[in-house]
Structures are given as C-alpha cells and as structure tokens.
Design a protein around this motif. Sequence first.
Motif, mmCIF file in Angstrom:
data_model
loop_
_atom_site.group_PDB
_atom_site.id
_atom_site.type_symbol
_atom_site.label_atom_id
_atom_site.label_comp_id
_atom_site.label_asym_id
_atom_site.label_seq_id
_atom_site.Cartn_x
_atom_site.Cartn_y
_atom_site.Cartn_z
ATOM 1 N N ASN A 62 36.002 44.450 48.507
ATOM 2 C CA ASN A 62 36.803 43.515 49.301
ATOM 3 C C ASN A 62 37.383 42.413 48.419
ATOM 4 O OD1 ASN A 62 36.176 44.778 51.834
ATOM 5 N ND2 ASN A 62 34.174 43.793 51.752
ATOM 6 N N ILE A 63 36.623 42.023 47.407
ATOM 7 C CA ILE A 63 37.041 40.954 46.509
ATOM 8 C C ILE A 63 36.386 41.188 45.153
ATOM 9 C CG2 ILE A 63 35.119 39.460 47.254
ATOM 10 C CD1 ILE A 63 36.959 37.053 46.772
ATOM 11 N N LEU A 64 37.105 40.857 44.091
ATOM 12 C CA LEU A 64 36.562 40.914 42.741
ATOM 13 C C LEU A 64 37.125 39.759 41.921
ATOM 14 C CD1 LEU A 64 36.764 44.680 41.632
ATOM 15 C CD2 LEU A 64 34.707 43.399 42.263
ATOM 16 N N GLY A 65 36.295 39.212 41.067
ATOM 17 C CA GLY A 65 36.758 38.300 40.039
ATOM 18 C C GLY A 65 36.851 39.103 38.751
ATOM 19 N N ILE A 66 38.061 39.301 38.254
ATOM 20 C CA ILE A 66 38.292 40.143 37.080
ATOM 21 C C ILE A 66 38.506 39.245 35.869
ATOM 22 C CG2 ILE A 66 39.758 41.924 36.063
ATOM 23 C CD1 ILE A 66 40.605 42.648 38.955
ATOM 24 N N ASP A 67 37.706 39.465 34.828
ATOM 25 C CA ASP A 67 37.839 38.699 33.594
ATOM 26 C C ASP A 67 38.624 39.513 32.586
ATOM 27 O OD1 ASP A 67 36.367 36.704 34.734
ATOM 28 O OD2 ASP A 67 34.478 37.277 33.795
ATOM 29 N N VAL A 68 39.694 38.922 32.072
ATOM 30 C CA VAL A 68 40.588 39.648 31.175
ATOM 31 C C VAL A 68 41.108 38.703 30.093
ATOM 32 C CG1 VAL A 68 42.556 39.206 32.705
ATOM 33 C CG2 VAL A 68 42.678 41.086 31.070
ATOM 34 N N ILE A 69 41.286 39.226 28.889
ATOM 35 C CA ILE A 69 41.887 38.477 27.783
ATOM 36 C C ILE A 69 43.208 39.138 27.425
ATOM 37 C CG2 ILE A 69 41.686 37.785 25.369
ATOM 38 C CD1 ILE A 69 38.698 37.625 25.720
ATOM 39 N N MET A 70 44.265 38.342 27.338
ATOM 40 C CA MET A 70 45.590 38.847 26.988
ATOM 41 C C MET A 70 46.118 38.066 25.793
ATOM 42 S SD MET A 70 47.311 39.533 30.722
ATOM 43 C CE MET A 70 46.995 41.095 31.551
ATOM 44 N N GLU A 71 46.537 38.798 24.787
ATOM 45 C CA GLU A 71 46.954 38.164 23.535
ATOM 46 C C GLU A 71 48.158 37.248 23.729
ATOM 47 O OE1 GLU A 71 47.337 39.688 18.970
ATOM 48 O OE2 GLU A 71 48.480 40.799 20.465
ATOM 49 N N LYS A 72 49.160 37.693 24.469
ATOM 50 C CA LYS A 72 50.376 36.895 24.664
ATOM 51 C C LYS A 72 50.349 36.095 25.956
ATOM 52 C CE LYS A 72 53.318 40.115 22.066
ATOM 53 N NZ LYS A 72 54.491 41.022 22.129
ATOM 54 N N GLY A 73 49.546 36.507 26.910
ATOM 55 C CA GLY A 73 49.464 35.776 28.168
ATOM 56 C C GLY A 73 49.751 36.653 29.364
ATOM 57 N N ILE A 74 49.323 36.203 30.522
ATOM 58 C CA ILE A 74 49.394 37.001 31.741
ATOM 59 C C ILE A 74 50.815 37.137 32.274
ATOM 60 C CG2 ILE A 74 49.089 35.150 33.460
ATOM 61 C CD1 ILE A 74 46.930 37.034 34.737
ATOM 62 N N SER A 75 51.737 36.288 31.805
ATOM 63 C CA SER A 75 53.130 36.389 32.244
ATOM 64 C C SER A 75 53.897 37.453 31.468
ATOM 65 C CB SER A 75 53.837 35.035 32.093
ATOM 66 O OG SER A 75 53.842 34.615 30.737
ATOM 67 N N THR A 76 53.242 38.106 30.497
ATOM 68 C CA THR A 76 53.847 39.190 29.725
ATOM 69 C C THR A 76 53.263 40.527 30.168
ATOM 70 O OG1 THR A 76 54.181 37.757 27.795
ATOM 71 C CG2 THR A 76 54.159 40.135 27.400
ATOM 72 N N ASP A 77 54.086 41.527 30.271
ATOM 73 C CA ASP A 77 53.663 42.876 30.627
ATOM 74 C C ASP A 77 52.465 43.272 29.763
ATOM 75 O OD1 ASP A 77 53.410 45.702 30.829
ATOM 76 O OD2 ASP A 77 55.549 45.933 31.237
ATOM 77 N N TYR A 78 51.374 43.685 30.406
ATOM 78 C CA TYR A 78 50.157 43.999 29.657
ATOM 79 C C TYR A 78 50.361 45.140 28.676
ATOM 80 C CZ TYR A 78 49.120 48.299 32.312
ATOM 81 O OH TYR A 78 49.152 49.564 32.835
#
Length: 302
Positions: A238-254
């Motif tokens: 129903n709900i999840l807290g997802i932890d993720v690291i992105m080199e350029k940032g979340i506004s950039t296509d993964y």
Amino acid sequence: MIRLKKILYAWISKKFMGGCSHYNDLRVRKSCRSKEQARDVFAAANVPHAQGLIFLNPFKAIKFAKEVGFPLVIKPNVSGFSRGSYFPIENVRQLWRAIFLAKLWWPYTVVEQYLQGNNYRVVVANGQVMSVLQRYAPFVTGDGIASIDQLIDRENAIREQMNLYPCISPLQKGQQTLKFLAKSGYNLTTVPNLNQQVLLFYRISLAPGGVVEVIDKETIPAVNQTLFKNVLQRFDANILGIDVIMEKGISTDYRQQKCIFLEVNSRPYLHMHAFPRYGEAEDLSIHFAQLEKLNIQQTDTY
C-alpha cells in the motif's frame, strides 16, 4: 508465542519506530524486512541497484572488496534509520572496522558498492508518488568569518526558530563530530571559506543532525515516477519508502545517469515530511485519508 511476539513488536515500535506508518499488513512487511529481499526484487524487475552480498563470515566481504573494489558501504541486513551503516569505505582497514560495528546491530551483514550522489526518500502510496525528500548529512556552510563552532550555533538557532525539533535534531559538537572533522584537518575553531560546505558526519540520518528538503514532484520525469510506482507494485504494498541514490539527481531520467536503489521501507517514517529544513512542507492529508480507509491486518504483529 503469538502473545510474546506482539509484546516484542510493541516494544520495538515504541523504542525505534515512533512516527513510522502502519499501512502494510504483515505479509508485505515480512517481504521488505531485509536488504537482501529488496535486492532480489530489484534484480527481478530490472531496477538499478548496487552489486553486493549478505555475509556472516567477514572474509567473504574482504573477497568481495578485492573483486569489486572500493568505495563500499557496510550495513546490517536488518535495520532502520541508517543504524549500523558505514560509508564510504575506501580501504580494507576501514572495511574491517565497519564490519565489526555493523555486526553489533545484526549478525548478518550487507556489503555493497557505494555511489556518491544525491540521496532521496521517495514515498509511493496507493499507486501514486506521495512525497519526495532529498536527504542531507549534517553540514554547515561557511561565510569566511564564523568558525564551525559558531556556524553550528547559528544553524541550531535557525532550526529552533523553524520549530523543527524534536523531529529534526540539532547539530552536535561532541566527540563524534570532532573525530569526523579531524579526518579533514578541521576542528571547531576552523573558519570555512565563503560558501564552503563542511560535513560534520558521514551518515545521512536525522539523529546526528541530518536534514531533508522537499522536492517538487512536478520536476520528476514521468519515466522516474513510473519506476517508483513499479517498485510499489512489485512488493504488492500500500505504501513504501524507497531509498535511492542518483548521481545527477531525481529530475534527470534515471537511464541517463548512475542510479542505485538501496532498500524499501514498509513502515516509512512519515513524520519528517512535515519538518523540512528546506522547501515547504506539503499537505499530504489527501494521501493519509486514503490510507486510513484501508483495512490493515496484523498491524500489531512483527
């Protein structure tokens, strides 16, 4: 036995999980309990994640380091709030120390590749991206005049004026901070240059003084949002807290950057979303209203 488990879970919830949500049933919570389980699901769904392994024997971690290389992260296979996590680990000596300390939390331990980048908590609920926070380790920013000691006092005063306590913790000046500063040749009397950012501790967590920033969901590409929603679906949660690291940032296509999904939290700490240091707290009442309508089974069983 069932009664004993309920008593134990009640103690765990009170001691370690104040402010955490309770919108997943026992089946889902069990499926999210360890880092290994999350990594298996990520692999099956082609979700980018760190290469790593679970070990009891420390020499397996040493062998992994020789094969994969540094930097690495060490963390307990079962934990929360970054407890027992150590990163970035740059050499074998640091690796041995981190293994010993992590095993004080849990005997089975995770070693993974480490990515230096932007750290996010993405909360997905009822098939929607509910809230996104960027998380920061404790730091101060220099003005070329004030010492680190003075900058800490100044930042703590701002946090108090913003009424962030007790959700967000004050920056610390104890031995933990002093030892960490010393690694960079700093102490509390050091005067950082104008706009120089000085880390006070490595851990991205609220307890040592870390903070969060609200990210506008409209800035997140549809492809990234779809990926987060797919993770929720894969865990049938129903709900999840997802932890993720992105080199350029979340506004950039993964797909156009290095990206590592770390873990999922079946009882994400939602309280901190109301107390950002940067950005405006969102009105999440619509999401909470939907979640409260759910009929959740075995919420008092671990």
